[in-house]
Scaffold this motif. Structure first.
Motif, mmCIF file in Angstrom:
data_model
loop_
_atom_site.group_PDB
_atom_site.id
_atom_site.type_symbol
_atom_site.label_atom_id
_atom_site.label_comp_id
_atom_site.label_asym_id
_atom_site.label_seq_id
_atom_site.Cartn_x
_atom_site.Cartn_y
_atom_site.Cartn_z
ATOM 1 N N GLN A 492 0.856 -1.187 0.000
ATOM 2 C CA GLN A 492 0.000 0.000 0.000
ATOM 3 C C GLN A 492 0.891 1.236 0.000
ATOM 4 N N GLY A 493 0.262 2.409 -0.045
ATOM 5 C CA GLY A 493 1.008 3.648 0.057
ATOM 6 C C GLY A 493 1.716 3.778 1.396
ATOM 7 N N GLU A 494 2.726 4.626 1.446
ATOM 8 C CA GLU A 494 3.678 4.613 2.556
ATOM 9 C C GLU A 494 3.748 5.934 3.310
ATOM 10 N N SER A 495 2.611 6.575 3.508
ATOM 11 C CA SER A 495 2.616 7.861 4.209
ATOM 12 C C SER A 495 3.250 7.749 5.589
ATOM 13 N N ALA A 496 2.968 6.670 6.324
ATOM 14 C CA ALA A 496 3.558 6.489 7.655
ATOM 15 C C ALA A 496 5.065 6.321 7.558
ATOM 16 N N ARG A 497 5.521 5.507 6.636
ATOM 17 C CA ARG A 497 6.962 5.284 6.472
ATOM 18 C C ARG A 497 7.693 6.603 6.234
ATOM 19 N N GLY A 569 -8.220 15.345 9.077
ATOM 20 C CA GLY A 569 -7.065 15.015 9.904
ATOM 21 C C GLY A 569 -6.532 13.623 9.667
ATOM 22 N N GLY A 570 -7.282 12.810 8.930
ATOM 23 C CA GLY A 570 -6.800 11.486 8.554
ATOM 24 C C GLY A 570 -5.942 11.568 7.309
ATOM 25 N N ILE A 571 -5.054 10.605 7.160
ATOM 26 C CA ILE A 571 -4.113 10.598 6.041
ATOM 27 C C ILE A 571 -4.276 9.306 5.263
ATOM 28 N N SER A 572 -4.440 9.425 3.962
ATOM 29 C CA SER A 572 -4.595 8.256 3.105
ATOM 30 C C SER A 572 -3.265 7.523 2.941
ATOM 31 N N PRO A 606 -1.744 4.617 11.696
ATOM 32 C CA PRO A 606 -0.313 4.949 11.764
ATOM 33 C C PRO A 606 0.082 6.185 10.961
ATOM 34 N N HIS A 607 -0.644 6.494 9.899
ATOM 35 C CA HIS A 607 -0.254 7.662 9.089
ATOM 36 C C HIS A 607 -0.384 8.957 9.882
#
Length: 623
Positions: A492-497, A569-572, A606-607
């Motif tokens: 998946q996408g890695e906004s948290a990373r 405030g949530g991040i995809s 986590p994001h």
């Protein structure tokens, strides 16, 4: 937030959850405008305009790096730019060409505009001319503590909106037992998933992400260690409330034997699936008995969160449903239990790098909370184990062999844990060994990211592909997580990373130098790297999309069927390598079908957790 494509097609109505989300809005600050509208069919392609100016659309630090990236698909050899502040020119010049880069958009050329020297607060735009083409960036505010000041209230609000309050969780069964337990509270894991996770993907051994326990720790740490920052923005009571909400949940899911329950799960809302405390495996969400959390499965960060929450309670005289002394007793009991039994709770029976850095975080916080020397001694052992996994070039390996460490959600945690350890280590030689490891790790991140043409400065990673369920063969490098990995299906996408690596560069970099002049107290190369990762998530990417919902000129689409509701405030999840690429090469965002859109569009706890920690790290306390 792993998903089965089949289960997503039959996900039950989200209307009850939407009603719950709306019910808490009265407690939150006014929301920014929301641009996306719910859709039923989504496919997002790269923009086709011949000239694009991509920029962080949310906020930039007044004394930090500020860059725009220009994508051009025409024939002219060069062009000019003008930086506008509040509509008036403040800087102009010739465009700076960037190295040729064709992996994502063959035929395009890239230019950069650096306006870091523009340090007066205001609203900025970058206007570009190349030949007969002209384009202007989205507007971006520039100020002190920019992202925190702009988004902090809504980042916190995301957790409030994500609270899980279904009373049925007060009496749930434990898989393959006759027991029923109270696991009420906590946060739903993602927009389309009402499950609650300390961690998932444990069966794959090297992919455990820190989920609810990481959120609880970040909130408790922020409320306690960064009180002045939150108080200056009127957010102290809000962050304390959320920290205690998280600590209360961790208390409830701590079994009498001393282990935490890893997941509360119902196969992602699959009709007929019973909600319970259970472990599970694979795309089908097959229930199993792996519900006892190892350090790496959220147990380590849960201990850290409870220890920090106990300090917060002591400092403020406040607490949640349970008192601060209970939080600390929980943390100590859970650590003593995992110290003895942790390998038994690991899917393969062996500890790996994730156990090391999460246990190290637990020990640091226990030492802060108690001052007991036994926690320092154990922290030294964990730090030594973690550092023994570091290779000569600064990168880490995950196991006792040669598998490179790569992680889609928390790649910065090894450095962050060593930086935390430095704060409690009184012996200079041991401190210096940890500092050397931090320096080597950060140098590795800078080198691998800058070793190829990389106009956006996206943090690259090294990895192995999976064969017969095990990572083996040639060590490769790339931008995105490989799609052929040990989980069997999860990418998946890695906004948290990205936010974790930004945090690591700021926190770790500050340990190595007294002061740098390029922002965030860092040398320029480190400051730019840290900024690049957040800029990508906040709109400076090839799609021109801010993944932070409610902020920026363009947000991800809403796809209720696959990704559930979208909270301000949530991040995809974000952008990935191309579908069908084993190595994660190429680039894509939300190409469809709708049942797969969670990989890019869905918000995941986590994001926002990591973004909040990153912007806390970048911000100075205000008095």
């Amino acid at each position: 937030m792993p998903r089965s494509p089949h289960s997503r097609k039959t996900r039950p109505s989200v209307l009850p959850a939407l009603a719950m989300a709306l019910s808490v809005l009265a407690y939150l600050p006014a929301l920014p405008a929301q641009t996306p509208e719910p859709t039923t069919t989504v496919s997002v392609s790269l923009p086709t305009e011949p000239l694009l100016v991509q920029i962080n659309q949310v906020a930039l630090e007044r004394r930090g790096p500020k860059q725009a990236i220009i994508e051009y698909a025409g024939d002219a050899g060069g062009g000019s730019y003008t930086v506008l502040r509040d509509g008036k020119p403040v800087q102009s010049g010739e465009l700076r060409p960037l190295p040729a880069f064709t992996e994502w958009s063959p035929g395009k050329r890239y230019f950069g505009v650096d306006f870091s020297a523009a340090e007066q607060a205001g609203q900025y735009q970058v206007d570009v001319r190349i030949g007969t083409a002209r384009a202007t960036s989205a507007p971006v505010p520039v100020r002190d503590n920019a992202v925190f000041a702009t988004t902090g209230a809504q980042l916190l609000g995301y957790f409030r909106r994500s609270r899980h309050t279904d009373e049925s969780d007060r009496n749930l069964p434990i898989f393959k037992t006759s027991r029923r337990v109270d696991v009420w509270g906590g946060w739903q894991d993602a927009g389309g998933d009402k499950g609650k996770y300390l961690s998932h993907l444990g069966y794959a051994n090297f992919f455990n992400p820190q989920q609810a326990s990481m959120a609880a720790w970040v909130l408790a740490y922020g409320a306690h260690a960064r009180k002045a920052l939150f108080a200056a923005h009127g957010l102290q009571a809000q962050v304390e409330d959320e920290a205690f909400w998280g600590a209360d949940y961790l208390h409830r899911i701590l079994d009498a034997e001393g282990y935490f329950y890893t997941t509360v799960f119902d196969q992602w809302g699959t009709p007929g699936a019973e909600r319970m405390v259970t472990g599970y495996e694979g795309a089908a969400g097959t229930y199993n008995t792996g519900y006892r959390s190892a350090f790496r499965a959220g147990g380590g960060m849960a201990i850290a969160a409870l220890a920090r929450a106990s300090m917060l309670a002591k400092a403020t005289g406040r607490h949640g449903e349970f008192e601060g002394a209970v939080y600390l007793a929980d943390a100590q009991r859970a650590y003593d239990h995992l110290r003895q039994f942790n390998p038994q709770y690991c899917a393969d029976g062996k500890e790996n790098i994730i156990d090391d850095y999460t246990a190290l975080m637990a020990l640091v916080e226990l030492h802060h909370a108690t001052g007991q020397s036994r926690y320092l001694e154990d922290a030294r052992q964990r730090a030594a184990s973690l550092m023994s996994r570091q290779q000569a070039d600064g990168g880490f390996i995950s196991d006792g062999g040669s598998r490179p460490y790569f992680h889609a959600a928390e790649a910065g945690l090894p450095v962050i844990s060593l930086s935390a350890y430095v704060d409690i280590e009184p012996e200079q030689p041991r401190r210096q060994r940890a500092l050397d490891a931090i320096g080597s790790a950060l140098a590795h991140e800078l080198k691998i990211t800058g070793s190829v043409a990389n106009p956006y400065g996206y943090a690259r990673q090294r990895f192995q592909l999976t064969k017969n369920g095990k990572a083996e063969g040639e060590v490769l490098e790339g931008f995105f997580i490989p799609h052929r990995n040990e989980t069997g299906y999860w990418w998946q996408g890695e906004s948290a990373r990205l936010a974790s690596l930004s945090t690591a560069m700021v926190i770790g970099g500050r340990k190595l130098a007294e002061h740098g002049a390029a922002g965030y107290g860092l040398p320029r190369e480190q400051a730019v790297y840290a900024q690049d990762q957040l800029d990508w998530t906040l709109g400076r990417n090839p799609y021109g999309i801010s993944m932070l919902y409610g902020f920026g000129g363009k947000n991800p689409p809403t796809v209720l069927e696959s990704a559930g509701e979208m909270f301000v405030g949530g991040i995809s999840n974000g952008i990935t390598g191309a579908v069908g690429s084993d190595t994660g090469a190429g680039i894509t965002f939300a190409p469809g079908p709708d049942s797969e859109q969670w990989r890019w569009v869905e918000q995941w706890i986590p994001h926002t957790t990591w973004m909040l920690l990153a912007v806390m790290a970048m911000s100075e306390d205000e008095h």
